[in-house]
Design a protein around this motif. Structure first.
Motif, PDB file in Angstrom:
ATOM      1  N   LYS A  52      27.332 -22.352  23.250  1.00 20.55           N
ATOM      2  CA  LYS A  52      28.626 -22.798  22.726  1.00 20.55           C
ATOM      3  C   LYS A  52      29.781 -22.007  23.329  1.00 20.55           C
ATOM      4  N   TYR A  53      29.597 -20.697  23.448  1.00 22.37           N
ATOM      5  CA  TYR A  53      30.666 -19.838  23.945  1.00 22.37           C
ATOM      6  C   TYR A  53      30.508 -19.483  25.422  1.00 22.37           C
ATOM      7  N   LEU A  54      29.629 -20.212  26.101  1.00 22.34           N
ATOM      8  CA  LEU A  54      29.462 -20.111  27.554  1.00 22.34           C
ATOM      9  C   LEU A  54      29.163 -18.689  28.029  1.00 22.34           C
ATOM     10  N   ILE A  55      28.073 -18.152  27.506  1.00 23.16           N
ATOM     11  CA  ILE A  55      27.619 -16.823  27.912  1.00 23.16           C
ATOM     12  C   ILE A  55      26.211 -16.984  28.492  1.00 23.16           C
ATOM     13  N   LEU A  89      23.354 -14.297  28.218  1.00 21.67           N
ATOM     14  CA  LEU A  89      22.777 -14.192  26.880  1.00 21.67           C
ATOM     15  C   LEU A  89      21.817 -15.356  26.630  1.00 21.67           C
ATOM     16  N   ALA A  90      22.185 -16.533  27.085  1.00 19.14           N
ATOM     17  CA  ALA A  90      21.295 -17.689  26.951  1.00 19.14           C
ATOM     18  C   ALA A  90      19.983 -17.433  27.694  1.00 19.14           C
ATOM     19  N   LYS A  91      20.079 -16.857  28.889  1.00 16.45           N
ATOM     20  CA  LYS A  91      18.867 -16.541  29.657  1.00 16.45           C
ATOM     21  C   LYS A  91      17.993 -15.541  28.916  1.00 16.45           C
ATOM     22  N   HIS A  92      18.619 -14.586  28.270  1.00 16.78           N
ATOM     23  CA  HIS A  92      17.878 -13.589  27.495  1.00 16.78           C
ATOM     24  C   HIS A  92      17.102 -14.274  26.361  1.00 16.78           C
ATOM     25  N   CYS A  93      17.746 -15.198  25.686  1.00 15.50           N
ATOM     26  CA  CYS A  93      17.092 -15.929  24.591  1.00 15.50           C
ATOM     27  C   CYS A  93      15.945 -16.789  25.107  1.00 15.50           C
ATOM     28  N   VAL A  94      16.178 -17.478  26.203  1.00 14.95           N
ATOM     29  CA  VAL A  94      15.135 -18.329  26.781  1.00 14.95           C
ATOM     30  C   VAL A  94      13.955 -17.471  27.234  1.00 14.95           C
ATOM     31  N   LYS A  95      14.241 -16.324  27.800  1.00 12.81           N
ATOM     32  CA  LYS A  95      13.171 -15.411  28.223  1.00 12.81           C
ATOM     33  C   LYS A  95      12.330 -14.983  27.018  1.00 12.81           C
ATOM     34  N   TYR A  96      13.003 -14.668  25.915  1.00 10.33           N
ATOM     35  CA  TYR A  96      12.278 -14.316  24.692  1.00 10.33           C
ATOM     36  C   TYR A  96      11.380 -15.478  24.262  1.00 10.33           C
TER      37      TYR A  96
END
Length: 81
Positions: free
Chosen positions: A35-38, A41-48
């Motif tokens: 949502k906030y175009l980061i 951070l999105a990659k970090h979540c997907v990696k998790y």
């Protein structure tokens, strides 16, 4: 987004550290990251999500991948056997 997810999101913005305790939190933070175009951070979540992928959470993870248009995560889900 749950308040605790938002709190972790804000903490990440200030400290560049993140400890994702579970799938639900990863989903909430991924939502905020997109949502906030980061993207980092999105990659970090997907990696998790990729690292914690197993037969028990496969359908939930696939749903998250579809919802957030994470094609690589979706492919990983389809490879699980």
């Amino acid at each position: 987004m749950e308040p605790e997810h938002f709190q972790l999101f804000i903490k990440y913005l200030y400290t560049d550290t993140l400890n994702i305790p579970d799938l639900d939190t990863a989903q909430g933070i991924l939502y905020a990251a997109q949502k906030y175009l980061i993207p980092h951070l999105a990659k970090h979540c997907v990696k998790y999500l990729e690292c914690s992928l197993n037969l028990d959470n496969l359908l939930d993870t696939l749903r998250i991948a579809e919802c957030f248009k994470e094609s690589h995560l979706r492919k990983q889900c389809l490879k699980v056997n």
